[in-house]
Design a protein around this motif. Sequence first.
Motif, short mmCIF file in Angstrom:
data_model
loop_
_atom_site.label_atom_id
_atom_site.label_comp_id
_atom_site.label_asym_id
_atom_site.label_seq_id
_atom_site.Cartn_x
_atom_site.Cartn_y
_atom_site.Cartn_z
N UNK A 1 0.90 -1.18 0.02
CA UNK A 1 -0.04 0.05 -0.03
C UNK A 1 0.98 1.06 0.05
N UNK A 2 0.28 2.08 -0.54
CA UNK A 2 1.03 3.53 -0.56
C UNK A 2 0.41 4.69 0.20
N UNK A 3 0.11 4.13 1.26
CA UNK A 3 -0.78 5.14 2.18
C UNK A 3 -0.06 5.71 3.40
N UNK A 4 0.74 4.62 4.06
CA UNK A 4 1.34 4.98 5.55
C UNK A 4 2.02 6.19 5.43
N UNK A 5 3.09 6.29 4.62
CA UNK A 5 4.06 7.49 4.74
C UNK A 5 3.34 8.70 4.53
N UNK A 6 2.36 8.58 3.49
CA UNK A 6 1.66 9.81 3.07
C UNK A 6 0.76 10.42 4.42
N UNK A 7 0.42 9.23 4.99
CA UNK A 7 -0.63 9.58 6.42
C UNK A 7 0.54 10.17 7.30
N UNK A 8 1.43 9.50 7.52
CA UNK A 8 2.41 10.19 8.65
C UNK A 8 2.83 11.47 8.52
N UNK A 9 3.22 11.75 7.07
CA UNK A 9 3.52 13.09 6.69
C UNK A 9 2.42 14.25 6.87
N UNK A 10 1.14 13.82 6.58
CA UNK A 10 0.00 14.69 6.95
C UNK A 10 -0.20 14.72 8.40
N UNK A 11 0.20 13.84 9.06
CA UNK A 11 0.10 14.03 10.67
C UNK A 11 1.11 14.79 11.07
N UNK A 12 2.34 14.66 10.66
CA UNK A 12 3.52 15.55 10.90
C UNK A 12 3.07 17.13 10.85
N UNK A 13 2.54 17.48 9.62
CA UNK A 13 2.17 18.67 9.35
C UNK A 13 1.21 19.30 10.60
N UNK A 14 -0.07 18.35 10.59
CA UNK A 14 -0.95 18.51 11.54
C UNK A 14 -0.43 18.90 13.01
N UNK A 15 0.35 18.06 13.43
CA UNK A 15 1.17 18.16 14.74
C UNK A 15 2.02 19.36 14.92
N UNK A 16 2.81 19.71 13.78
CA UNK A 16 3.56 20.78 13.83
C UNK A 16 2.67 21.94 13.92
N UNK A 17 1.56 22.43 13.58
CA UNK A 17 0.69 23.58 13.69
C UNK A 17 0.13 23.40 15.14
N UNK A 18 -0.19 22.32 15.44
CA UNK A 18 -0.60 22.30 17.00
C UNK A 18 0.28 22.73 17.91
N UNK A 19 1.69 22.24 17.80
CA UNK A 19 2.61 22.61 18.52
C UNK A 19 2.80 24.19 18.56
N UNK A 20 3.06 24.70 17.18
CA UNK A 20 3.19 26.11 17.01
C UNK A 20 2.28 26.92 17.75
N UNK A 21 1.02 26.51 17.50
CA UNK A 21 -0.01 27.51 18.23
C UNK A 21 -0.01 27.46 19.74
N UNK A 22 0.11 26.26 20.12
CA UNK A 22 0.56 26.22 21.77
C UNK A 22 1.58 26.85 22.20
N UNK A 23 2.94 26.87 21.46
CA UNK A 23 3.85 27.83 21.93
C UNK A 23 3.53 29.34 21.89
N UNK A 24 2.92 29.66 20.70
CA UNK A 24 2.25 31.22 20.47
C UNK A 24 1.63 31.25 21.76
N UNK A 25 0.63 30.67 22.16
CA UNK A 25 -0.28 30.99 23.60
C UNK A 25 0.61 30.94 24.70
#
Length: 262
Positions: A1-25
Motif C-alpha cells: 500500500x502507498x498510504x502509510x508514509x503519506x498519512x504520517x507526513x500529513x500527521x506531521x504537518x498537523x502536529x507541527x501546527x498544533x505545537x506552534x499554536x500552543x507555543x504561541x499561546x
Amino acid sequence: MYKLKNMLLQEQKHLEKIVMQAKTNLSTEPEGHLRISIDQNKPRYYQCINDSKGIYIPRDEKELPRRLAQKGYNEAVIKKGETRLKQIKKITKNYSDDEIEKIYTSMNKARQLLVTPIEPTWDQLLTKWYEEEYQGKEFKEGTPLILTEKGERVRSKSEKILADYFYRKNILYKYEKPLHLKGYGTVYPDFTFLSKKTYQEIYWEHEGMMDKQDYARAAVRKIELYQINHIYPGDRLIITFETEQNVLNSKIIENLIEKYLI
C-alpha cells in the motif's frame, strides 16, 4: 500500500501546527503553574512559582486560574506533540511504502523470471486491472464520431481532451466502465482509474453542459448517487464542469491529475 508514509507526513504537518499554536499561546501566559485543592467540595486555586504550595488565588479572581490551567494544557500539548513528531520523523526518515516491492523490482530480469513475488507489484496489479475486459455503453446511431489520440471513441470533444491528457501522461484508464450503484443500478463513469495510493478505483465524471437545466439536474442526481454509495468528491470521485461560457480549464486538469493520479 502507498498510504502509510503519506498519512504520517500529513500527521506531521498537523502536529507541527498544533505545537506552534500552543507555543504561541504560552508566550502570553503568567508565571508558574496552577495547583488545585478541594475544600468542602469546592476548588481552591493556587499560583505556584517557587513555593510548591503556591499563593492562594481569591475566588473573585476568575481570569488567573483559567490562564494558568490553559498554560498547563498548552505545555502538555507541546510535550506530547514534540514526542510524536520525533517518532514520526524517525519512522519516515528511512521508510518507503514500496520497499518490499523494490526487493523484487530491483532484481535483474533474468532473476525476476525465476521468482514469484509474495505480493504482486504495482505494475502487475495495474496491468491485470487494465486487461480485464468490460462492456462499455453503446453509442447510439447518429452520434458524432470523435476519436482520441489513442484511437478510442468518446462522446464529446471535452472527453477527448481529457482522454488525450491521460494518454500523454501514460495514465491507464477505462472509458465508460460500468459501475453498479446500490439503490439505482448501473452508471458509466466517464473515466475509471486504479489508484496507486489506495489500490481502489477512482472515477472521473465530466459534466459538460451545466448551463442546461435538465442536464444539470441529472448531473446533481448522479453525484448524489455516488455519495449515497460512499464514493465522495475529493476522495474517489473527481468532477469537472463546463458551460458554454466556461470551458474546460487545462490547468485544473493538470492539478487534478497531479493530486489524484500520479
